[in-house]
Design a protein around this motif. Sequence first.
Motif, short mmCIF file in Angstrom:
data_model
loop_
_atom_site.label_atom_id
_atom_site.label_comp_id
_atom_site.label_asym_id
_atom_site.label_seq_id
_atom_site.Cartn_x
_atom_site.Cartn_y
_atom_site.Cartn_z
N LEU A 95 34.76 48.60 38.13
CA LEU A 95 35.36 48.76 39.44
C LEU A 95 34.84 47.71 40.42
N SER A 96 33.57 47.33 40.26
CA SER A 96 32.97 46.33 41.16
C SER A 96 33.62 44.95 41.01
N ALA A 97 34.36 44.72 39.93
CA ALA A 97 35.01 43.43 39.70
C ALA A 97 36.33 43.30 40.44
N LEU A 98 36.92 44.41 40.86
CA LEU A 98 38.25 44.37 41.48
C LEU A 98 38.23 43.75 42.87
N ASP A 103 48.14 41.20 47.96
CA ASP A 103 48.69 42.54 47.68
C ASP A 103 48.63 42.95 46.21
N PHE A 104 47.82 42.30 45.41
CA PHE A 104 47.64 42.66 44.01
C PHE A 104 46.18 43.01 43.75
N ASP A 105 45.95 43.92 42.81
CA ASP A 105 44.60 44.16 42.31
C ASP A 105 44.32 43.09 41.27
N VAL A 106 43.20 42.38 41.42
CA VAL A 106 42.90 41.26 40.53
C VAL A 106 41.44 41.28 40.09
N VAL A 107 41.19 40.56 39.01
CA VAL A 107 39.84 40.15 38.64
C VAL A 107 39.88 38.64 38.50
N PHE A 108 38.71 38.03 38.52
CA PHE A 108 38.61 36.59 38.32
C PHE A 108 38.06 36.37 36.91
N ASP A 126 37.33 56.04 37.25
CA ASP A 126 36.25 56.93 37.68
C ASP A 126 35.42 56.15 38.68
N ASP A 127 34.18 56.53 38.87
CA ASP A 127 33.38 55.84 39.89
C ASP A 127 32.80 54.51 39.42
N GLN A 128 33.01 54.12 38.15
CA GLN A 128 32.49 52.85 37.65
C GLN A 128 33.52 51.97 36.96
N TRP A 129 34.53 52.57 36.36
CA TRP A 129 35.46 51.83 35.52
C TRP A 129 36.90 52.13 35.91
N VAL A 130 37.79 51.18 35.60
CA VAL A 130 39.23 51.38 35.82
C VAL A 130 39.98 50.86 34.60
N GLU A 131 40.96 51.63 34.17
CA GLU A 131 41.78 51.27 33.01
C GLU A 131 42.70 50.10 33.36
N GLY A 145 30.42 40.97 39.57
CA GLY A 145 29.75 41.17 40.85
C GLY A 145 29.89 39.96 41.74
N ASN A 146 29.90 40.20 43.04
CA ASN A 146 30.01 39.14 44.04
C ASN A 146 31.28 38.31 43.89
N SER A 147 32.33 38.91 43.35
CA SER A 147 33.58 38.16 43.16
C SER A 147 34.25 37.82 44.48
N TYR A 148 33.80 38.45 45.57
CA TYR A 148 34.36 38.12 46.88
C TYR A 148 34.06 36.67 47.25
N LEU A 149 33.00 36.09 46.68
CA LEU A 149 32.70 34.67 46.94
C LEU A 149 33.77 33.77 46.33
N ILE A 150 34.21 34.09 45.12
CA ILE A 150 35.27 33.31 44.48
C ILE A 150 36.57 33.50 45.25
N LYS A 151 36.84 34.74 45.65
CA LYS A 151 38.04 35.03 46.43
C LYS A 151 38.05 34.21 47.73
N ALA A 152 36.91 34.16 48.41
CA ALA A 152 36.82 33.40 49.67
C ALA A 152 37.08 31.92 49.42
N ASP A 153 36.54 31.36 48.33
CA ASP A 153 36.78 29.95 48.02
C ASP A 153 38.25 29.68 47.74
N ILE A 154 38.90 30.58 47.01
CA ILE A 154 40.31 30.39 46.69
C ILE A 154 41.16 30.48 47.95
N GLU A 155 40.87 31.46 48.79
CA GLU A 155 41.64 31.61 50.03
C GLU A 155 41.42 30.42 50.95
N LYS A 156 40.19 29.90 50.99
CA LYS A 156 39.87 28.76 51.85
C LYS A 156 40.62 27.51 51.36
#
Length: 163
Positions: A95-98, A103-108, A126-131, A145-156
């Motif tokens: 779940l921490s990777a999402l 407007d999409f749920d993504v992973v990197f 559940d509280d840790q995993w998503v199908e 973890g910390n995938s928001y950093l990659i998201k910020a770079d892509i958005e920038k």
Amino acid sequence: PLFIIADLSQVWVELDVFGRNLNRVRQGQTVVVEALNEQPVSGTISWISPLAAHASQSVSARIELANENLQLRPGQFVRGQVTISEQNVPLVVQLSALQTFRDFDVVFAKYGETYEVRMLTLGKRDDQWVEVIAGLKPGVEYVTGNSYLIKADIEKSGASHDH
């Protein structure tokens, strides 16, 4: 008394089950009991009180546990995690990777030496995993973890400035 003899090789753990969770907790369910700085111990709910505590409105659930190492002590605070259901699914991600991206749920996912956005169709969680129903194949490495950093770079890098 001169002596008090107690056999602590088997103990009862009583958990307080609060009203919002009471309809999901049943006798026979598996519970992982964690005490402060101790290894978790698994057991099953052997009894649920028919009475509620007046002040908290909680109901006691009892788990009988083997305690050979004497890691659990009477009166000690513990936390229990009750398994309310289990389901086998072909693929899950943490779940921490999402992240939400356009407007999409993504992973990197790792692609060579870079990361790319993988849009996912998700199922149960559940509280840790998503199908993962679609969008990712088993064995693909992804950022957990910390995938928001990659998201910020892509958005920038995708930002435009119109004047």
